[in-house]
Design a protein around this motif. Structure first.
Motif, PDB file in Angstrom:
ATOM      1  N   VAL A  44       1.769   0.740  -8.861  1.00 13.78           N
ATOM      2  CA  VAL A  44       1.935   1.182  -7.479  1.00 13.78           C
ATOM      3  C   VAL A  44       3.269   1.882  -7.257  1.00 13.78           C
ATOM      4  O   VAL A  44       3.378   2.826  -6.465  1.00 13.78           O
ATOM      5  CB  VAL A  44       1.788  -0.017  -6.520  1.00 13.78           C
ATOM      6  CG1 VAL A  44       1.920   0.424  -5.063  1.00 13.78           C
ATOM      7  CG2 VAL A  44       0.443  -0.707  -6.735  1.00 13.78           C
ATOM      8  N   HIS A  45       4.324   1.430  -7.941  1.00 20.71           N
ATOM      9  CA  HIS A  45       5.664   1.996  -7.759  1.00 20.71           C
ATOM     10  C   HIS A  45       6.267   2.443  -9.092  1.00 20.71           C
ATOM     11  O   HIS A  45       7.392   2.064  -9.433  1.00 20.71           O
ATOM     12  CB  HIS A  45       6.594   0.966  -7.119  1.00 20.71           C
ATOM     13  CG  HIS A  45       6.034   0.270  -5.920  1.00 20.71           C
ATOM     14  ND1 HIS A  45       5.823   0.913  -4.722  1.00 20.71           N
ATOM     15  CD2 HIS A  45       5.644  -1.009  -5.728  1.00 20.71           C
ATOM     16  CE1 HIS A  45       5.320   0.056  -3.842  1.00 20.71           C
ATOM     17  NE2 HIS A  45       5.194  -1.122  -4.425  1.00 20.71           N
ATOM     18  N   ASP A  53      10.932  -4.976 -14.349  1.00 21.06           N
ATOM     19  CA  ASP A  53       9.786  -5.641 -13.744  1.00 21.06           C
ATOM     20  C   ASP A  53       9.191  -6.730 -14.633  1.00 21.06           C
ATOM     21  O   ASP A  53       8.210  -7.370 -14.258  1.00 21.06           O
ATOM     22  CB  ASP A  53       8.698  -4.623 -13.407  1.00 21.06           C
ATOM     23  CG  ASP A  53       8.170  -3.911 -14.644  1.00 21.06           C
ATOM     24  OD1 ASP A  53       8.952  -3.743 -15.597  1.00 21.06           O
ATOM     25  OD2 ASP A  53       6.987  -3.524 -14.664  1.00 21.06           O
ATOM     26  N   VAL A  84       3.984  -3.421  -9.854  1.00 12.55           N
ATOM     27  CA  VAL A  84       4.970  -2.347  -9.729  1.00 12.55           C
ATOM     28  C   VAL A  84       4.670  -1.166 -10.645  1.00 12.55           C
ATOM     29  O   VAL A  84       4.766  -0.006 -10.240  1.00 12.55           O
ATOM     30  CB  VAL A  84       6.394  -2.893  -9.992  1.00 12.55           C
ATOM     31  CG1 VAL A  84       7.390  -1.745 -10.161  1.00 12.55           C
ATOM     32  CG2 VAL A  84       6.826  -3.778  -8.832  1.00 12.55           C
ATOM     33  N   GLU A 130       7.721   4.972 -10.022  1.00 14.12           N
ATOM     34  CA  GLU A 130       8.954   5.758  -9.925  1.00 14.12           C
ATOM     35  C   GLU A 130      10.219   4.903 -10.016  1.00 14.12           C
ATOM     36  O   GLU A 130      11.306   5.419 -10.289  1.00 14.12           O
ATOM     37  CB  GLU A 130       8.965   6.562  -8.617  1.00 14.12           C
ATOM     38  CG  GLU A 130       9.043   5.731  -7.338  1.00 14.12           C
ATOM     39  CD  GLU A 130       7.700   5.197  -6.859  1.00 14.12           C
ATOM     40  OE1 GLU A 130       7.659   4.617  -5.762  1.00 14.12           O
ATOM     41  OE2 GLU A 130       6.694   5.346  -7.586  1.00 14.12           O
ATOM     42  N   ILE A 131      10.122   3.585  -9.801  1.00  9.28           N
ATOM     43  CA  ILE A 131      11.326   2.749  -9.848  1.00  9.28           C
ATOM     44  C   ILE A 131      11.530   2.078 -11.205  1.00  9.28           C
ATOM     45  O   ILE A 131      12.521   1.380 -11.402  1.00  9.28           O
ATOM     46  CB  ILE A 131      11.320   1.685  -8.733  1.00  9.28           C
ATOM     47  CG1 ILE A 131      10.331   0.553  -9.036  1.00  9.28           C
ATOM     48  CG2 ILE A 131      11.058   2.309  -7.375  1.00  9.28           C
ATOM     49  CD1 ILE A 131      10.444  -0.608  -8.060  1.00  9.28           C
TER      50      ILE A 131
END
Length: 324
Positions: A178-179, A188, A175, A181-182
């Motif tokens: 790749v992600h 996580d 995460v 922004e969250i």
């Protein structure tokens, strides 16, 4: 193929895709193809058959979805009823009785439902579906998938083995890369990961908390503000540490839902905010929320182990409030 796919329950589709008698969809798995059809008006009156004519092995249906009164082969016009029984053999009188006196029905596969989700199994002696799923059924009972409507259904080819695709969605280690922004509203690092019989697993993914990877845990960031605004809590109303936002959202969400006539009484607090992320063996993941369900399915290619088909299905819980 011989040791797993032909002996295992796999998700074929959603019952709401075939609401009326005669509706059907085609489900392809590796080299096999199946017809899944509603043959009666009862909620469980759904059957699945090999998509093949007994005469010369031709495919009976070519379209992904359709409606039919019967299934007729386009090659020699042999025809079967919705319940799989033989309806007609073209020029039957020209065949010797020894060839056709069994009135061959369509070859069935096991077909069972779980909360509006249709599973099939080529092994006619397989354990019942709910026994195979085990305690996952009880975990997800509050979500009532059978009441959800499918709003998105996508299929794309991927240039990799199906296990590679599936593996990417049963961990959150990626995460931060790749992600990213969250990370302002997703923890996580602290993930509960449970394993169950028959290859099932679950991740409990906490939303409404700032990732431990970020330095700033003192400010109510934009991500948390957005999640709070969804349940009618403004930044001015919020009191406390930003990492208290998850608990505030859980409490506010029940009041928010009650105003709109939505019953969240069956859900735990964690189910109101978090992503209950399940892996359904062998090739499906669920991201379950009170508002909807994201299904991802990873199907093997018919012949090339370095190719697969990725399916994405989104189901949404309907409400009468247009502002929901």
């Amino acid at each position: 193929w011989d040791n797993m796919w032909t002996r295992i329950w796999t998700l074929a589709g959603v019952a709401r895709d075939i609401p009326d008698v005669g509706d059907y969809f085609r489900y392809d798995l590796g080299p096999e193809s199946f017809i899944v059809t509603r043959h009666g008006t009862g909620p469980n009156d759904i059957s699945a058959y090999y998509n093949v004519c007994h005469h010369r092995g031709n495919r009976l249906v070519m379209s992904e979805f359709g409606h039919a009164r019967s299934f007729k082969c386009a090659f020699h016009s042999w025809e079967w009823n919705l319940d799989g029984s033989l309806k007609n053999i073209q020029d039957r009188e020209t065949f010797r009785n020894a060839v056709i006196d069994d009135n061959p029905p369509l070859s069935p596969v096991r077909c069972e439902l779980w909360d509006g989700l249709i599973f099939v199994n080529m092994d006619m002696d397989a354990v019942p579906l709910l026994d195979f799923l085990g305690e996952v059924v009880d975990h997800l009972k509050p979500f009532h998938f059978e009441n959800m409507h499918i709003v998105k259904d996508l299929e794309t080819p991927w240039p990799c083995n199906w296990k590679i695709g599936h593996d990417a969605f049963i961990e959150v280690y990626h995460v931060h890369a790749v992600h990213p922004e969250i990370l302002t509203f997703f923890n996580d690092r602290e993930v509960q990961w449970d394993t169950y019989p028959n290859g099932m697993s679950r991740q409990l993914l906490k939303f409404g908390e700032i990732s431990p990877k970020l330095d700033d845990h003192a400010a109510l960031n934009e991500g948390l503000q957005y999640l709070l605004s969804e349940v009618d809590v403004t930044p001015e109303q919020f009191k406390g540490n930003p990492n208290d936002a998850r608990r505030v959202i859980q409490d506010a969400k029940r009041a928010w839902a009650a105003k709109r006539g939505i019953d969240y009484s069956e859900f735990t607090d964690n189910q109101l905010t978090d992503d209950w992320n399940y892996s359904i063996f062998p090739n499906v993941t669920f991201n379950a929320h009170p508002e909807g369900l994201l299904i991802q399915r990873f199907r093997p290619h018919r012949s090339d182990p370095e190719k697969m088909t990725y399916d994405l299905m989104v189901l949404i819980r309907p409400v009468s409030d247009p502002n929901y």
